[in-house]
Structures are given as structure tokens and as C-alpha cells.
Design a protein around this motif. Structure first.
Motif, PDB file in Angstrom:
ATOM      1  N   UNK B  50      45.506  26.423  34.007  1.00 20.45           N
ATOM      2  CA  UNK B  50      45.085  27.767  34.331  1.00 20.45           C
ATOM      3  C   UNK B  50      46.046  28.089  35.693  1.00 20.45           C
ATOM      4  N   UNK B  52      46.203  26.596  38.664  1.00 19.32           N
ATOM      5  CA  UNK B  52      45.734  26.223  39.902  1.00 19.32           C
ATOM      6  C   UNK B  52      46.883  25.052  40.297  1.00 19.32           C
ATOM      7  N   UNK B  70      51.128  33.449  37.960  1.00 20.33           N
ATOM      8  CA  UNK B  70      50.057  33.336  39.050  1.00 20.33           C
ATOM      9  C   UNK B  70      48.760  33.087  38.268  1.00 20.33           C
ATOM     10  N   UNK B  71      47.453  32.501  38.621  1.00 15.04           N
ATOM     11  CA  UNK B  71      46.381  32.502  38.094  1.00 15.04           C
ATOM     12  C   UNK B  71      45.711  33.660  37.808  1.00 15.04           C
ATOM     13  N   UNK B  72      46.006  34.763  38.691  1.00 12.75           N
ATOM     14  CA  UNK B  72      45.320  36.091  38.305  1.00 12.75           C
ATOM     15  C   UNK B  72      46.184  36.654  37.021  1.00 12.75           C
ATOM     16  N   UNK B  75      44.860  35.085  34.054  1.00 13.00           N
ATOM     17  CA  UNK B  75      43.535  35.933  33.698  1.00 13.00           C
ATOM     18  C   UNK B  75      43.597  37.146  32.940  1.00 13.00           C
ATOM     19  N   UNK B  81      38.822  30.282  33.217  1.00 20.29           N
ATOM     20  CA  UNK B  81      38.241  28.803  33.344  1.00 20.29           C
ATOM     21  C   UNK B  81      37.143  29.037  34.087  1.00 20.29           C
ATOM     22  N   UNK B  87      32.460  27.792  40.925  1.00 10.72           N
ATOM     23  CA  UNK B  87      33.142  28.459  41.948  1.00 10.72           C
ATOM     24  C   UNK B  87      32.514  30.077  41.939  1.00 10.72           C
ATOM     25  N   UNK B  88      31.250  30.086  42.001  1.00  8.51           N
ATOM     26  CA  UNK B  88      30.502  31.113  41.940  1.00  8.51           C
ATOM     27  C   UNK B  88      30.507  31.681  43.286  1.00  8.51           C
ATOM     28  N   UNK B 101      33.159  39.435  37.435  1.00  7.85           N
ATOM     29  CA  UNK B 101      33.915  38.844  36.358  1.00  7.85           C
ATOM     30  C   UNK B 101      34.482  39.935  35.557  1.00  7.85           C
ATOM     31  N   UNK B 147      29.773  35.326  33.771  1.00 10.48           N
ATOM     32  CA  UNK B 147      30.682  35.786  34.670  1.00 10.48           C
ATOM     33  C   UNK B 147      32.340  35.643  33.917  1.00 10.48           C
TER      34      UNK B 147
END
Ligand SMILES: Nc1ncnc2c1ncn2[C@@H]1O[C@H](COP(=O)(O)OP(=O)(O)O)[C@@H](O)[C@H]1O
Ligand SMILES: [Mg+2]
Lengths: 345, 251
Positions: B50, B52, B70-72, B75, B81, B87-88, B101, B147
Motif C-alpha cells: 500500500x 505505507x 504515495x499511498x493516496x 488509492x 487496504x 483506521x476508522x 470512503x 468504507x
């Protein structure tokens, strides 16, 4: 103390308190989203007021040059980071936004003063020059430090504040300025004379606080900002870029600072270093709010404003001392009643 | 072409190597599981995939290298993930968690996604106004999965969705994971609960001490004597290691 004086002091306190509340809320916003204690918040107040004053005096404000230089640095950093990975289209957009826009604003600032388009044009240009300094500052100084400790971020923030204050002296000189009032009307309520400017200040502050509430509660971007504050990793995992939250928070803080400067400049003489004291009083509110609670911060800041008004009447020599001393019992009480808040998430 | 391919990936925490030279593939639309005991390096592997955690080796999504992304951005590219810790956004209502989400998708897609998620998890609809931090363990897992689905991922990585849940709820959750196959999303399911995971997966990998020691079709793994002895010895949910040994002795 008779009732006229009392009411006068209350008015004075509410007007100052409204500005402190705005700044305190901005500090909470920046801290929760980025963990930066935004010491330069006050510098934006001075930059706002003094940029406006320079435009009124027919001069090109130094902030226009500052924005361009910062834009060049930010664009350089961003291009370097993206070298070889992003398509040319993205690179071109970065150049346009970070360098093109400041160039355009500089051109307008060079042209406008001689042509006097009036107060509202000056206000718009002031916003356009001062607000972008926030996000660009985040990009240059804080985005590369996203994983640093709160202490490191704090030290950087203090350094930036000193730099901005110093640059303020270079740009605007050591003299103080006042700008024109938005409207010269005043109202009489009984014996009390309320100036239109005070009403402007309180009304704008109330509207802005209400607007922020709607932004955080109703819009997806506002919720995304809150999400970044609640759980930074969770936010990244749903695709909210840390840098977007950071830039938005800094942009809002710059906007709030600039607006506060514009609001108080007609009633308070603004010097290059005026912002620090004003920002510090917002910070007291924010600290009483634990740097997390918006409502507590706003109310505490209002109380600081009132306290300041009364103490400057009763014991003006000790005005600052009294205000900064209140924070001690509040902090003691907080540290005894609240659980320890972790430095890291 | 595989949707996700991990080639010779190693991850270190300081000097300690937690994942060593792991390779793994997830085909489009498949459910692939990684099983292994606590500390085997499963979470670390997902963290590397991911973005991280930094890693050595190659990771490709649809044949595109993910290094330096990057992570974003991952996504954005279609990965999602559901982390071990969920991680809410604990202080925010269920519905806001779900809407966030779908941060990157269009408004229309977000609205459609919300209906779909509520259809799949009626429980979340009942709790839409409740803050995420006050949900039960099972509901929190549902919210985390909901999410994740809101972002319409093409690759969903689930880190121990059964962690800390009662056996009955584990079955519900993994049943839902199995149903997701129909939506076409590829799933990488990390589990300590090997029996349940192998039941719904197409293909499985077994990790031990940071390395993949065995892999194959899930059905074959479920009948492999070594897997049975080490991972399937006991009922369908996690037990302390000592009880694994006991169960082995009984068998
Ligand atoms: N943040 C960390 N720092 C140092 N070591 C870690 C960290 N996280 C995990 N480890 C170590 O890496 C190994 C693998 O952990 P993890 O990936 O969490 O395993 P699993 O998810 O399979 O239970 C373990 O030995 C664990 O102690
Ligand atoms: Mg794990």
C-alpha cells in the motif's frame, strides 16, 4: 465604574474577542489537521492590514514579491519531486499555478495603485496576495516535514514567524498604519456609540465561524479535513492526500488572518509586529480549548477579549500580565482533569 | 496479466527484516489469501504493497510499477487496504465515514455506492448516525469494509477481517468477502484464521517468519498435511499457540 463605561468596555472586549476567536479557531484548525502550532498566524494579520494600507497609499506591497519568490521555490520543489514520473501536462499546471498566478498578481499590484479602483478592489487584491502565502508556506516548509514531531514543527513555526515579521519590517517599514473604515457611520444605543466598524468586525467574525461550521459539517472537503485530523493514516487510506488537507488548512488560516487584519486595520494602528500579540491572544483561547475544541476556543478567546478590555481600564500597566496569567490556572485545571494527549497519533 | 504482482519484496524495521524476498500474484477477480501465524509478516507485506512502508523489490499494479507512489496515489489507482486496526474516523458518524470512503469518486457514484453498501450491510444503515468509535467489533469491521467499497477499488486488501470477532460474526464477514467476488473486485485476504480463509479463497500463500514457505490452490493447501498440522489443527477461529499443540496431539 458606571454603566456607560461598563457597556463601552463590553463593546471593546467583544470586538477584540471576536478577532481573537477567529484566530484561535484558525490555530485549532491548523493544529488538528497538521499538528503545527501555527505561531505565524498573527503575521498574516499584519500582512493583511499592511498590504491593504500599502495599496491605499498607492504603493505596491512587498507581499506581491514575496508570493512570487515563494511560488518559484514551491514550483521548483514540486517539479524536482515529480521529475520523470508526472506527465508534462501536470508539470505545466504546476508552473502556471505556482509561478504564473503570482506573476499575474504582481502585475496587477504594480498597475493598480496608480489607478485607484477603490476600497473593494484593494480588499480583493489583498486577499489574493496574502491568502496564497498560507498554502505555499505549507508546501515549502511543512509538507516535507509531515512525519516530524510536534516539537520540530513548533520550532519551524517559530522560525517562520520570526522570518515573516522581519520581512514585514522590510516590506512595510517601522511605521504604523491605519486603513480607511469600511463605512463611517455609527449608531447610538442609549449613551453608547457603536461604530459601524465594530459591527462589521463582530458580524464578519460570526459569519465566518458559522461558515466554517457549515464547511466542516456539510461539505466533503470539510469532512475530509476533519478526517485527516481524527486519523491521518485512515484519511490517506481513503485517498485524502495529506498535502491537500495541509494546504487547505493553511489556506483557511491565511484567509482568517488576512480578514482579521483587514477588519482591525481601520480601528487599530498596525505595525509590522502587531500580529504577534494579537495572535498570542488567539493562542490563549486555542490552548484553553486544548487545541482541539472549536467552541471552547471561541468562547475562551471572547473572554480573553473582555478581560483585556476590563484590565486595560482597571490596571492598564498590567493588562498583558493579567491575560497571560489566566492561562496558568486553566492549564493546571486541564492537566489535572484531562488525560494526557499523546504527541503522536 | 495479474492485477497485483509482488516480486522479491523485502521490508525491514531498522535492522530487523520482517519480510524477506516475498513474491505473490493476485489475478483479476480472484480471492487470494495469505495465511500465517501472528508475527509472520503479513501486515508488513500489505503495508509495503500500500506504500505505507518502504520496501526493496518490485510491486506492480496492472503491470505499472508502484515504486515512489504515495499511498493516496495508489488509492487513486484502484488499490484499497482495510487495515488491521481498521483506521476508522472514530468521532465521526458512520455515514460520514462511508462518504469519505468515496472521497475520490464522483458525487453520483458516491450516492450509488452508499445505497449499495447499505444494501450489503443493513446493520450500518441502522447505525448511520452513530459515531464510528461507539460501534461493536463486528460493526466496525463492516464499516471498514463498507468504507473501502465506497471507493470502488479494483484490488481490495483485507488485513485480518476476522480479528477479534466472535465465530458467528467471522462467518458473516467472510461470507460477505466471498460475495464480493461477484462484483469483480480482486481480493487479497490476509488471515490467521486459515480454515475460514482457505474455504473462500481460490489461491493461498503460507507465510512463516517473513517468508512464503508454500503456495498453491486453496483447496490443495487445505488438504496439505503440513498446513493441517500447523494451521488447521483447531476450530475455525484463533486460539493460543499452546492449544494448537494440544489439538495436534489429539489428532
Ligand atoms: N513498527 C514495527 N517496528 C518494529 N518491528 C515491527 C513493527 N511492526 C511489526 N514488527 C515486527 O515485524 C514482524 C512481522 O509483523 P507483522 O507484519 O505485524 O506480522 P503479522 O501481521 O503476520 O502478525 C514481527 O516480528 C513484528 O514484531
Ligand atoms: Mg497482522
Amino acid at each position: 465604574m458606571d454603566s456607560t463605561i461598563l457597556m463601552f468596555l463590553v463593546q471593546d472586549g467583544v470586538v477584540n474577542g471576536a478577532v481573537y476567536a477567529l484566530l484561535g479557531v484558525a490555530l485549532v484548525l491548523v493544529f488538528t489537521v497538521t499538528r503545527v502550532v501555527f505561531i505565524p498566524q498573527g503575521a498574516f494579520v499584519a500582512y493583511g492590514g499592511l498590504t491593504m494600507a500599502a495599496l491605499e497609499a498607492g504603493r505596491t506591497p512587498g507581499t506581491a514579491w514575496l508570493l512570487l519568490v515563494m511560488g518559484v521555490v514551491a514550483a521548483g520543489m514540486e517539479l524536482l519531486r515529480r521529475w520523470g514520473t508526472s506527465p508534462p501536462r501536470v508539470m505545466a499546471r504546476i508552473l502556471a499555478v505556482d509561478i504564473g498566478v503570482p506573476c499575474g498578481l504582481l502585475a496587477v499590484s504594480l498597475w493598480l495603485p496608480g489607478h485607484g479602483l477603490g476600497q473593494w478592489a484593494n480588499i480583493l487584491l489583498t486577499f489574493a496576495l496574502v491568502i496564497p502565502i498560507g498554502p505555499v508556506l505549507y508546501r515549502i516548509a511543512f509538507q516535507p516535514l509531515a512525519d516530524a514531531s510536534v516539537l520540530v514543527l513548533f520550532i519551524v513555526a517559530v522560525g517562520i514567524d520570526l522570518t515573516m515579521t522581519g520581512l514585514g519590517l522590510v516590506f512595510f517599514g517601522p511605521e504604523g498604519y491605519r486603513t480607511e473604515v469600511f463605512s463611517a457611520v455609527s449608531f447610538s444605543v442609549g449613551p453608547l456609540n457603536i461604530s459601524a466598524q465594530s459591527i462589521w468586525i463582530v458580524a464578519m467574525a460570526a459569519m465566518l465561524l458559522g461558515g466554517l461550521f457549515v464547511f466542516f459539517e456539510r461539505t466533503l472537503l470539510g469532512k475530509a479535513l476533519r478526517a485527516s485530523a481524527v486519523n491521518r493514516r485512515g484519511a490517506r487510506l481513503v485517498g485524502i492526500p495529506t498535502s491537500l488537507s495541509g494546504r487547505t488548512a493553511f489556506g483557511l488560516a491565511a484567509f482568517i488572518g488576512c480578514l482579521s487584519g483587514l477588519l482591525i486595520a481601520p480601528v487599530t494602528t498596525i505595525y509590522f509586529d502587531t500580529g504577534f500579540m494579537v495572535g498570542l491572544k488567539g493562542l490563549i483561547g486555542a490552548i484553553i480549548g486544548g487545541l482541539i475544541s472549536y467552541p471552547v476556543t471561541a468562547v475562551a478567546a471572547l473572554v480573553v477579549g473582555l478581560l483585556e478590555a476590563f484590565s486595560s481600564f482597571e490596571a492598564s500597566a498590567f493588562k498583558e500580565v493579567i491575560i497571560f496569567t489566566v492561562i496558568i490556572p486553566v492549564l493546571l485545571w486541564r492537566s489535572l482533569t484531562r488525560p494526557h494527549i499523546e504527541d503522536e497519533e | 496479466m495479474s492485477i497485483l504482482s509482488i516480486d522479491g519484496v523485502s521490508v525491514s524495521y531498522g535492522k530487523v527484516e520482517a519480510v524477506h524476498d516475498v513474491s505473490l500474484k493476485v489475478e483479476a477477480g480472484a480471492i487470494v489469501t495469505v495465511i500465517g501465524a501472528n508475527g509472520a509478516g503479513k501486515t508488513t507485506l500489505l503495508g509495503a504493497a500500500m506504500g505505507l512502508l518502504e520496501c526493496r523489490g518490485d510491486i506492480h499494479l496492472d503491470g505499472r510499477p508502484l515504486a515512489r507512489m504515495l499511498v493516496e496515489a495508489r488509492v487513486e489507482a484502484g488499490m484499497c487496504l482495510v487495515a488491521e486496526k481498521r483506521e476508522l474516523f472514530g468521532t465521526m458518524p458512520v455515514e460520514d465515514n462511508l462518504l469519505l470512503g468515496g472521497f475520490r469518486v464522483s458525487r453520483a457514484e458516491r450516492r450509488r455506492g452508499l445505497e449499495e453498501v447499505y444494501g450489503r450491510f443493513p446493520r450500518l444503515k441502522q447505525r448511520r448516525g452513530q459515531t464510528a468509535g461507539t460501534l461493536s467489533g463486528g460493526e466496525r469491521q463492516m464499516l471498514a469494509m463498507g468504507r473501502a467499497l465506497m471507493g470502488r477499488p479494483r484490488l481490495l486488501m483485507l488485513d485480518e477481517p476476522s480479528l477479534g470477532l466472535a465465530p458467528l460474526i467471522v462467518r458473516d464477514i467472510l461470507g460477505i468477502v466471498a460475495e464480493l467476488r461477484q462484483t469483480g473486485v480482486a481480493i487479497l485476504l490476509v488471515e490467521q484464521n486459515a480454515r475460514a480463509a482457505l474455504e473462500i479463497a481460490d489461491y493461498g500463500y503460507v507465510m512463516e517468519l517473513g517468508e512464503v514457505i508454500m503456495h498453491g490452490p486453496a483447496r490443495r493447501l487445505a488438504h496439505d498435511p503440513r498446513v493441517i498440522e500447523s494451521y488447521l489443527g483447531v476450530g475455525s477461529h484463533r486460539e493460543a499457540p499452546a492449544q494448537y499443540v494440544e489439538a495436534g496431539e489429539q489428532a
